[in-house]
Design a protein around this motif. Structure first.
Motif, mmCIF file in Angstrom:
data_model
loop_
_atom_site.group_PDB
_atom_site.id
_atom_site.type_symbol
_atom_site.label_atom_id
_atom_site.label_comp_id
_atom_site.label_asym_id
_atom_site.label_seq_id
_atom_site.Cartn_x
_atom_site.Cartn_y
_atom_site.Cartn_z
ATOM 1 N N THR A 1 6.567 -5.617 3.805
ATOM 2 C CA THR A 1 6.292 -4.640 4.845
ATOM 3 C C THR A 1 6.529 -5.342 6.181
ATOM 4 O O THR A 1 7.050 -6.449 6.203
ATOM 5 N N ASN A 2 6.167 -4.712 7.280
ATOM 6 C CA ASN A 2 6.319 -5.305 8.612
ATOM 7 C C ASN A 2 5.081 -5.027 9.460
ATOM 8 O O ASN A 2 4.395 -4.026 9.254
ATOM 9 N N VAL B 1 6.528 -1.872 -1.784
ATOM 10 C CA VAL B 1 5.115 -2.143 -2.064
ATOM 11 C C VAL B 1 4.658 -1.453 -3.336
ATOM 12 O O VAL B 1 5.272 -0.498 -3.807
ATOM 13 N N ALA B 2 3.561 -1.952 -3.849
ATOM 14 C CA ALA B 2 2.848 -1.359 -4.979
ATOM 15 C C ALA B 2 1.414 -1.874 -4.891
ATOM 16 O O ALA B 2 1.151 -2.849 -4.181
ATOM 17 N N GLU C 1 13.530 -5.572 -6.739
ATOM 18 C CA GLU C 1 13.236 -6.478 -7.858
ATOM 19 C C GLU C 1 12.003 -7.338 -7.567
ATOM 20 O O GLU C 1 11.383 -7.860 -8.496
ATOM 21 N N LEU C 2 11.651 -7.498 -6.296
ATOM 22 C CA LEU C 2 10.460 -8.267 -5.951
ATOM 23 C C LEU C 2 9.223 -7.718 -6.651
ATOM 24 O O LEU C 2 8.333 -8.476 -7.029
ATOM 25 N N LEU C 3 9.173 -6.413 -6.820
ATOM 26 C CA LEU C 3 8.012 -5.795 -7.461
ATOM 27 C C LEU C 3 7.812 -6.333 -8.876
ATOM 28 O O LEU C 3 6.677 -6.465 -9.334
ATOM 29 N N ARG D 1 -4.374 -3.555 -1.753
ATOM 30 C CA ARG D 1 -5.152 -4.673 -2.281
ATOM 31 C C ARG D 1 -4.323 -5.782 -2.945
ATOM 32 O O ARG D 1 -4.583 -6.162 -4.081
ATOM 33 N N PRO D 2 -3.337 -6.337 -2.214
ATOM 34 C CA PRO D 2 -2.641 -7.505 -2.757
ATOM 35 C C PRO D 2 -3.596 -8.699 -2.763
ATOM 36 O O PRO D 2 -4.584 -8.712 -2.020
ATOM 37 N N ARG D 3 -3.307 -9.710 -3.571
ATOM 38 C CA ARG D 3 -4.148 -10.919 -3.570
ATOM 39 C C ARG D 3 -3.977 -11.674 -2.258
ATOM 40 O O ARG D 3 -4.932 -12.224 -1.741
#
Length: 180
Positions: free
Chosen positions: A79-80, A18-19, A70-72, A112-114
């Protein structure tokens, strides 16, 4: 991996990828034993998460679970709902799902992801108390974060063949691209 090694991974945690400010935070139900044993999300060979992510256009190539960080680079994370590993999701209690939904809400409010994309509509229904939720965008938001329920990419989910699943993930990708 031996059955004993897999069983030893029961109840282990797999670190989030995450980020802050991600385009999409994907949220699995909980880590399986293979994921817990390897330390990587969606690690069971029959799981279709990584192929579907690529087929839907989220990633330019097929990533392996060990390449999850690499997803970042693509504005994506994982996450779960429930953090502890189990052999099957039916080993989890409704209370664990509800508590996981509460923790997930706090995590989303912080990061705060979209979009929050829960992969497993049944897990979403229990965690968020929305028993009529269907696959697709939800009315619910978490702060400014929109929510989308996706089909579970487990190889056991025969109702959703890979092309149909990739189409649904693609709908989310298009929506995430639109909200840039």
């Amino acid at each position: 991996m031996t059955p004993q090694e897999l069983e030893a991974a029961r109840d282990r945690l797999v670190p989030d990828v995450v980020a802050g400010g991600l385009r999409v935070l994907f949220c699995g139900i909980n880590p399986g034993l293979m994921s817990a044993a390897t330390g990587h999300h969606f690690a069971r060979p029959g799981n279709r998460f990584w192929p579907v992510l690529h087929a839907s256009g989220f990633t330019p190539r097929l990533l392996r679970p060990a390449e999850e960080r690499e997803l970042l680079d693509y504005g994506l994370g994982i996450t779960n709902v429930v953090a502890r590993a189990s052999a099957r999701a039916d080993e989890l209690s409704d209370e664990e799902f509800r508590e996981g939904g509460r923790i997930l809400t706090e995590k989303v409010e912080l990061l705060r992801p979209r979009w929050l994309a829960v992969v497993g509509v049944t897990a979403y229904r229990i965690a968020f108390g929305d028993r009529h939720a269907k696959i697709g965008p939800q009315e619910r938001t978490v702060g400014a974060t929109r929510v989308w329920a996706l089909p579970n990419p487990s190889g056991l989910n025969a109702h959703w063949p890979l092309p149909k699943m990739a189409e649904e993930f693609g709908r989310l990708r298009a929506a995430a691209d639109e909200t840039r």
